[in-house]
Scaffold this motif. Sequence first.
Motif, PDB file in Angstrom:
ATOM      1  N   GLU A  77      34.399 121.852  55.994  1.00  0.00           N
ATOM      2  CA  GLU A  77      33.506 121.339  55.187  1.00  0.00           C
ATOM      3  C   GLU A  77      33.884 120.631  54.151  1.00  0.00           C
ATOM      4  OE1 GLU A  77      30.823 124.567  53.934  1.00  0.00           O
ATOM      5  OE2 GLU A  77      31.562 125.928  55.146  1.00  0.00           O
ATOM      6  N   GLU A  78      33.577 119.282  54.019  1.00  0.00           N
ATOM      7  CA  GLU A  78      34.157 118.278  53.229  1.00  0.00           C
ATOM      8  C   GLU A  78      33.014 117.484  52.210  1.00  0.00           C
ATOM      9  OE1 GLU A  78      36.055 115.440  55.765  1.00  0.00           O
ATOM     10  OE2 GLU A  78      37.280 116.934  56.538  1.00  0.00           O
ATOM     11  N   SER A  79      33.619 117.115  51.211  1.00  0.00           N
ATOM     12  CA  SER A  79      32.725 116.652  50.095  1.00  0.00           C
ATOM     13  C   SER A  79      32.526 115.150  50.533  1.00  0.00           C
ATOM     14  CB  SER A  79      33.411 116.638  48.728  1.00  0.00           C
ATOM     15  OG  SER A  79      34.545 116.263  48.828  1.00  0.00           O
ATOM     16  N   ILE A  80      31.344 114.462  49.979  1.00  0.00           N
ATOM     17  CA  ILE A  80      31.052 112.871  50.310  1.00  0.00           C
ATOM     18  C   ILE A  80      32.039 112.179  49.724  1.00  0.00           C
ATOM     19  CG2 ILE A  80      29.410 111.134  50.074  1.00  0.00           C
ATOM     20  CD1 ILE A  80      28.445 113.459  51.992  1.00  0.00           C
ATOM     21  N   PRO A  81      32.763 111.256  50.275  1.00  0.00           N
ATOM     22  CA  PRO A  81      33.923 110.379  49.700  1.00  0.00           C
ATOM     23  C   PRO A  81      33.237 109.501  48.700  1.00  0.00           C
ATOM     24  CG  PRO A  81      33.506 109.824  51.917  1.00  0.00           C
ATOM     25  CD  PRO A  81      32.668 111.084  51.660  1.00  0.00           C
ATOM     26  N   PHE A 161      26.229 117.308  48.225  1.00  0.00           N
ATOM     27  CA  PHE A 161      25.913 117.458  49.752  1.00  0.00           C
ATOM     28  C   PHE A 161      27.257 117.988  50.306  1.00  0.00           C
ATOM     29  CE2 PHE A 161      23.579 114.138  47.855  1.00  0.00           C
ATOM     30  CZ  PHE A 161      22.325 114.390  48.252  1.00  0.00           C
ATOM     31  N   THR A 162      27.461 118.448  51.523  1.00  0.00           N
ATOM     32  CA  THR A 162      28.640 118.627  52.392  1.00  0.00           C
ATOM     33  C   THR A 162      28.521 118.248  53.781  1.00  0.00           C
ATOM     34  OG1 THR A 162      28.853 120.599  50.748  1.00  0.00           O
ATOM     35  CG2 THR A 162      30.100 120.731  53.302  1.00  0.00           C
ATOM     36  N   LEU A 163      29.691 117.493  54.077  1.00  0.00           N
ATOM     37  CA  LEU A 163      29.794 117.074  55.698  1.00  0.00           C
ATOM     38  C   LEU A 163      30.477 118.265  56.187  1.00  0.00           C
ATOM     39  CD1 LEU A 163      31.301 113.673  54.731  1.00  0.00           C
ATOM     40  CD2 LEU A 163      28.982 114.125  55.727  1.00  0.00           C
ATOM     41  N   TYR A 164      29.680 118.571  57.428  1.00  0.00           N
ATOM     42  CA  TYR A 164      30.574 119.297  58.502  1.00  0.00           C
ATOM     43  C   TYR A 164      31.118 118.529  59.679  1.00  0.00           C
ATOM     44  CZ  TYR A 164      27.646 122.762  55.849  1.00  0.00           C
ATOM     45  OH  TYR A 164      27.114 123.370  54.701  1.00  0.00           O
ATOM     46  N   ILE A 165      32.558 118.726  59.472  1.00  0.00           N
ATOM     47  CA  ILE A 165      33.313 117.794  60.473  1.00  0.00           C
ATOM     48  C   ILE A 165      34.020 118.486  61.404  1.00  0.00           C
ATOM     49  CG2 ILE A 165      35.050 116.015  60.605  1.00  0.00           C
ATOM     50  CD1 ILE A 165      32.685 115.099  58.773  1.00  0.00           C
ATOM     51  N   ALA A 181      25.265 121.129  49.570  1.00  0.00           N
ATOM     52  CA  ALA A 181      26.353 121.985  49.117  1.00  0.00           C
ATOM     53  C   ALA A 181      25.739 123.208  48.103  1.00  0.00           C
ATOM     54  CB  ALA A 181      27.335 121.284  48.353  1.00  0.00           C
ATOM     55  N   THR A 182      25.071 122.906  47.021  1.00  0.00           N
ATOM     56  CA  THR A 182      24.664 123.806  46.146  1.00  0.00           C
ATOM     57  C   THR A 182      23.302 123.165  45.589  1.00  0.00           C
ATOM     58  OG1 THR A 182      25.704 122.621  44.022  1.00  0.00           O
ATOM     59  CG2 THR A 182      26.890 124.386  45.220  1.00  0.00           C
ATOM     60  N   THR A 183      22.574 124.239  44.770  1.00  0.00           N
ATOM     61  CA  THR A 183      21.245 123.781  44.010  1.00  0.00           C
ATOM     62  C   THR A 183      21.770 122.836  43.030  1.00  0.00           C
ATOM     63  OG1 THR A 183      20.473 125.839  44.507  1.00  0.00           O
ATOM     64  CG2 THR A 183      19.473 124.646  42.773  1.00  0.00           C
ATOM     65  N   PRO A 184      20.889 121.453  43.419  1.00  0.00           N
ATOM     66  CA  PRO A 184      21.188 120.409  42.415  1.00  0.00           C
ATOM     67  C   PRO A 184      20.837 120.774  40.933  1.00  0.00           C
ATOM     68  CG  PRO A 184      19.923 119.707  44.240  1.00  0.00           C
ATOM     69  CD  PRO A 184      19.928 121.160  44.336  1.00  0.00           C
ATOM     70  N   GLU A 185      21.824 120.305  39.990  1.00  0.00           N
ATOM     71  CA  GLU A 185      21.602 120.196  38.722  1.00  0.00           C
ATOM     72  C   GLU A 185      20.345 119.376  38.279  1.00  0.00           C
ATOM     73  OE1 GLU A 185      23.004 122.384  36.714  1.00  0.00           O
ATOM     74  OE2 GLU A 185      24.363 123.234  38.279  1.00  0.00           O
TER      75      GLU A 185
END
Length: 212
Positions: A77-81, A161-165, A181-185
């Motif tokens: 699981e990776e964050s958006i670059p 957001f989360t990428l599933y690689i 990824a999480t509930t947006p602020e």
Amino acid sequence: MKFALLVSIVCLGVATAVVKADTLTLNSGTVNPSGGSADIYPYSFQLGSPSGTSTVNLMCLNYNREVTPGESWSITEESIPTGNSAMDQDYRADAILYSEILHPQAGVTASEVQYAEWSIFDSADLMGNSLFDSTAEVLASNALHAANDQQLISSGYFNQFTLYIPANDTSSGPQEFIGTATTPEPSSLMLFGSGLIGMAGVLRRKLVRSKV
């Protein structure tokens, strides 16, 4: 279900943060009401992690590869670059289009957003495909343009957001997916809304011009 494998590209000097390694198991995709043999968002998965198993709905980023219900694979699981490479821009455009499919504009179908998403990495595979219509083309173009908005990048908007690689990203491996990824602020939600309004305005103007 059709997908295409995205060949991994390592961008020197720009690292994508790895959140954790887990397992995805496909439950099902969604039949496209607009036709075609490819399922569209949402794809239902079981996400397995050391802390337990949960059901998640994800959006596919690649076209022309096949996975079947019950198939499992290891993922990171990776964050958006947030870097400046073309690949970083593409992933941010993916996130913007994922936002669009969660809260679609009036008159825009889930099929059009999904095909816009697929075109970010696999536009050549969609040439001549009637489901990749003018609306999908404009959505993809607008998302790529918005992906370079420095205010949006610096705001932390893409942190939601989360990428599933796939851990083993090979020519015969499964495709990449994106999810929340999480509930947006609240601040993220505000940016999210303004971004979609901007995309909708450009979309309407371009479609009107195309009919003249």
